[in-house]
Design a protein around this motif. Structure first.
Motif, short mmCIF file in Angstrom:
data_model
loop_
_atom_site.label_atom_id
_atom_site.label_comp_id
_atom_site.label_asym_id
_atom_site.label_seq_id
_atom_site.Cartn_x
_atom_site.Cartn_y
_atom_site.Cartn_z
N THR A 1 0.85 -1.22 0.20
CA THR A 1 0.11 0.03 0.03
C THR A 1 0.91 1.26 -0.10
OG1 THR A 1 -1.55 -1.05 1.19
CG2 THR A 1 -1.70 1.42 1.40
N ILE A 2 1.93 1.24 0.77
CA ILE A 2 2.84 2.37 0.85
C ILE A 2 3.56 2.59 -0.49
CG2 ILE A 2 4.84 3.42 2.02
CD1 ILE A 2 2.43 3.08 3.83
N ALA A 3 3.85 1.52 -1.00
CA ALA A 3 4.63 1.44 -2.47
C ALA A 3 3.51 2.11 -3.37
CB ALA A 3 5.32 0.14 -2.79
N ALA A 4 2.31 1.42 -3.41
CA ALA A 4 1.27 1.76 -4.63
C ALA A 4 1.06 3.23 -4.50
CB ALA A 4 0.21 1.17 -4.26
N TYR A 5 0.83 3.98 -3.28
CA TYR A 5 0.41 5.39 -3.35
C TYR A 5 1.62 6.24 -3.28
CZ TYR A 5 -4.30 4.14 -2.56
OH TYR A 5 -5.41 3.84 -2.48
N SER A 6 2.88 5.77 -2.94
CA SER A 6 4.26 6.42 -3.39
C SER A 6 4.35 6.45 -4.88
CB SER A 6 5.23 5.78 -2.59
OG SER A 6 6.40 6.63 -2.80
N LEU A 7 4.18 5.37 -5.31
CA LEU A 7 4.12 5.45 -6.86
C LEU A 7 3.52 6.42 -7.59
CD1 LEU A 7 5.47 4.26 -9.36
CD2 LEU A 7 3.79 2.32 -9.12
N LEU A 8 2.42 6.23 -7.03
CA LEU A 8 1.37 7.42 -7.92
C LEU A 8 1.79 8.77 -7.59
CD1 LEU A 8 -2.02 5.44 -7.00
CD2 LEU A 8 -0.87 5.75 -9.34
#
Length: 288
Positions: A78-85
């Motif tokens: 989750t942290i990675a997904a929103y950081s990516l966006l």
């Protein structure tokens, strides 16, 4: 299989460039079937891969797959997904809603790119004896009896078994029997073991952790946000009613990680669980 044009990997919760836990992120997953998502997760081989889809009731729907199966929640992905966006310029800082198998939960991104993810309110499950757990970790029952904290299942989205040890030396000496752990988790309907000690490398850190989830083909994980959220709730109940915790993980794997947990409470009862952290620079994945 549908060709994926937007797939990335990035590390979440890392204390160093080589630290943290790597997650796969697939942005355009709306047309993928369940078996295709699982096949991609197996091919990538990360502990979890997140698949981002449109939602009719939230800003996003996210599904998480280990190489073995789908899971309800994943902190580091989750942290990675929103950081990516955020890093790709697809999302500005702000508050977003997400639809997960674990429920409808909030995510916030600040101007620095730190991601704050809400988890489900804690559920406390059964307790186990030191005699039943120690052999699974290569320890003696008296090692586990040195702590007054219970060996207990706690969930803020995923059910883990929490085991307190008296110091980091004993934590580092844990030799997990993965076959026994897999069987025990299967029998007890839990995901894994989150083993911790209050002995840490820095004064600001609450505890050092190790996480074992071989039932999901994750023998040991460098950063487990879902488990650390539950650990904060466990410590709030049994140790000290704090509202802020910082956990280190992945040290023995050479992937040092820092997971931050903040709790809100009303009249002593936890009313909100927030896990936060940063992710590193994304790397695009080819040929997925």
């Amino acid at each position: 299989m549908t060709k994926i044009t937007e797939a990335y990997q990035l590390n979440a919760f890392g204390l160093t460039a080589s630290g943290g836990n790597t997650a796969g992120i697939v942005l355009n997953a709306a047309t993928l079937k369940d078996e295709e998502m699982l096949a991609i997760a197996k091919k990538l081989g990360f502990s979890e891969t997140a698949f981002i889809l449109p939602s009719k009731i939230c800003d996003f729907k996210i599904r998480f797959f280990t190489p073995a199966r789908e899971v309800d929640l994943c902190g580091h992905a989750t942290i990675a997904a929103y950081s990516l966006l955020f890093q790709l310029g697809k999302l500005p800082a702000g508050i977003y809603s997400q639809e997960l198998l674990a429920g409808l939960l909030e995510v916030r991104i600040n101007e620095r790119g730190q991601v704050f993810m809400e988890q489900s309110l804690p559920q406390f499950g059964p307790q186990f004896s030191p005699e039943s757990i120690a052999p699974l970790l290569g320890l003696k029952a008296e090692d586990l009896s040195l702590s007054s904290l219970p060996i207990q299942v706690v969930s803020t989205g995923l059910s883990d078994i929490f085991v307190a040890l008296p110091d980091r030396d004993l934590l580092e000496s844990v030799q997990p029997d993965f076959e026994q752990i897999r069987a025990f988790n299967h029998q007890s309907n839990t995901v894994g073991f989150h083993v911790f000690a209050f002995d840490t490398t820095t004064g600001s850190t609450t505890a050092t952790c190790r996480n074992f989830a071989p039932l999901y083909e994750i023998n040991e994980e460098a950063a487990t946000g879902s488990s650390c959220g539950a650990l904060g709730c466990y410590l709030h109940r049994y140790w000290q009613p704090e509202s802020h915790f910082e956990f280190e993980q992945g040290l023995n794997l050479g992937q040092p990680s820092k997971i931050i947990v903040d709790l809100e409470s009303v009249e002593g009862e936890i009313s909100k669980v927030i896990v936060s952290g940063f992710a590193g620079k994304p790397e695009i994945l080819q040929g997925i």
